[in-house]
Design an enzyme around this catalytic site. Structure first.
Site, short mmCIF file in Angstrom:
data_model
loop_
_atom_site.label_atom_id
_atom_site.label_comp_id
_atom_site.label_asym_id
_atom_site.label_seq_id
_atom_site.Cartn_x
_atom_site.Cartn_y
_atom_site.Cartn_z
N PRO A 9 0.79 -1.23 0.00
CA PRO A 9 0.00 0.00 0.00
C PRO A 9 0.82 1.28 0.00
O PRO A 9 1.87 1.36 0.64
CB PRO A 9 -0.83 -0.11 1.29
N ASN A 10 0.29 2.23 -0.73
CA ASN A 10 0.83 3.60 -0.84
C ASN A 10 2.07 3.70 -1.74
O ASN A 10 2.52 4.81 -2.04
CB ASN A 10 1.13 4.21 0.54
N ARG A 17 4.28 11.00 -2.68
CA ARG A 17 4.17 10.62 -1.27
C ARG A 17 5.43 10.99 -0.48
O ARG A 17 6.50 10.42 -0.72
CB ARG A 17 3.98 9.10 -1.19
N TYR A 22 10.67 9.33 0.99
CA TYR A 22 10.74 8.23 0.02
C TYR A 22 11.42 8.61 -1.30
O TYR A 22 11.59 7.76 -2.17
CB TYR A 22 9.32 7.70 -0.25
N ASN A 73 7.96 -5.66 -1.21
CA ASN A 73 7.94 -4.52 -0.30
C ASN A 73 6.53 -4.49 0.29
O ASN A 73 5.59 -3.99 -0.34
CB ASN A 73 8.26 -3.20 -0.99
N ALA A 76 3.40 -0.76 4.77
CA ALA A 76 2.94 -0.76 6.17
C ALA A 76 2.49 -2.15 6.63
O ALA A 76 2.54 -2.44 7.83
CB ALA A 76 1.81 0.25 6.35
N HIS A 79 4.50 -4.42 9.18
CA HIS A 79 4.60 -4.26 10.63
C HIS A 79 3.52 -4.97 11.43
O HIS A 79 3.62 -5.06 12.64
CB HIS A 79 4.62 -2.75 10.96
N ASP A 86 1.80 -15.24 6.79
CA ASP A 86 1.49 -16.66 6.59
C ASP A 86 1.51 -17.02 5.11
O ASP A 86 1.86 -18.14 4.74
CB ASP A 86 0.13 -16.99 7.21
N GLU A 97 12.66 -9.50 1.18
CA GLU A 97 11.89 -8.36 1.68
C GLU A 97 12.70 -7.10 1.38
O GLU A 97 13.90 -7.06 1.65
CB GLU A 97 11.69 -8.51 3.20
N HIS A 99 12.84 -2.64 1.40
CA HIS A 99 12.29 -1.35 1.81
C HIS A 99 13.14 -0.26 1.18
O HIS A 99 14.37 -0.38 1.11
CB HIS A 99 12.30 -1.21 3.33
N ARG A 106 13.65 4.57 11.84
CA ARG A 106 12.43 5.39 11.84
C ARG A 106 11.59 5.14 13.10
O ARG A 106 12.11 4.69 14.11
CB ARG A 106 11.68 5.12 10.53
C1 DQA Z 1 8.46 1.06 3.46
C2 DQA Z 1 8.62 1.30 4.97
C3 DQA Z 1 7.31 1.10 5.68
O1 DQA Z 1 7.47 1.34 7.08
C4 DQA Z 1 6.25 2.06 5.15
O2 DQA Z 1 5.00 1.81 5.77
C5 DQA Z 1 6.14 2.02 3.66
C6 DQA Z 1 7.36 1.93 2.87
C7 DQA Z 1 9.75 1.39 2.67
O3 DQA Z 1 9.84 0.95 1.54
O4 DQA Z 1 10.63 2.08 3.19
O5 DQA Z 1 5.06 2.19 3.11
O6 DQA Z 1 8.16 -0.30 3.25
#
Ligand code: DQA
Length: 152
Positions: A9-10, A17, A22, A73, A76, A79, A86, A97, A99, A106
């Site tokens: 998401p996002n 954003r 970012y 990725n 959010a 977390h 799962d 994974e 980021h 952070r």
């Molecule tokens: C993120 C880090 C996450 O904490 C955050 O919620 C994101 C982006 C990153 O790529 O740094 O949406 O996954």
């Protein structure tokens, strides 16, 4: 080898954003960076993004059923999303994974990843390069010299 790059998401709003966090690169530029890295590594890459946890879980099931390596990725969802964790646990190929930022530097809630314990490894903090490094790690997993030597 085909690799799925899945963004949560996002991340579709990259560029607009919180650019101070970012960066200025858009999701389209992320896709281009993955395509360039994949071409250099001889990989075939497909990049997808969703804001919907159910859709992300369905894509992970697809990857599990086809033994497709995944760069994820979870944004959010990282977390707190146990259903996502799962689904990751069912993968039969490598999972990296990624980021853009380094969550460890952070807010405290970002210090927990429910995905990390079922990932092959994690790349954090290098912006779009996190994805290129993750693809490189996946390509290395299939190279014979990257495997530990046998003792017998
Ligand atoms: C993120 C880090 C996450 O904490 C955050 O919620 C994101 C982006 C990153 O790529 O740094 O949406 O996954």
């Amino acid at each position: 080898m085909r690799v799925l790059v899945l963004n949560g998401p996002n991340l579709g709003r990259l560029g607009a954003r919180e650019p101070e966090v970012y960066g200025a690169a858009t999701h389209d530029e992320l896709v281009d960076r993955c395509a360039t890295a994949a071409a250099e590594l001889g990989l075939e890459v497909e990049v997808r993004q969703t804001d919907d946890e159910a859709e992300l879980v369905a894509w992970l099931h697809e990857a599990a059923d086809t033994a497709t390596p995944v760069v994820l990725n979870p944004a959010a969802f990282t977390h707190y999303a146990y259903a996502l964790r799962d689904a990751c646990a069912q993968l039969t190929g490598p999972l990296v994974e990624v980021h853009l930022t380094n969550p460890a530097t952070r807010e405290r809630f970002r210090h927990t990843s429910v995905v990390a314990s079922v990932a092959t490894g994690t790349v954090s903090g290098f912006g779009l390069e996190s994805y290129a490094l993750a693809l490189r790690a996946i390509a290395g997993q299939t190279e014979p010299e990257a495997r530990p030597p046998t003792t017998a």
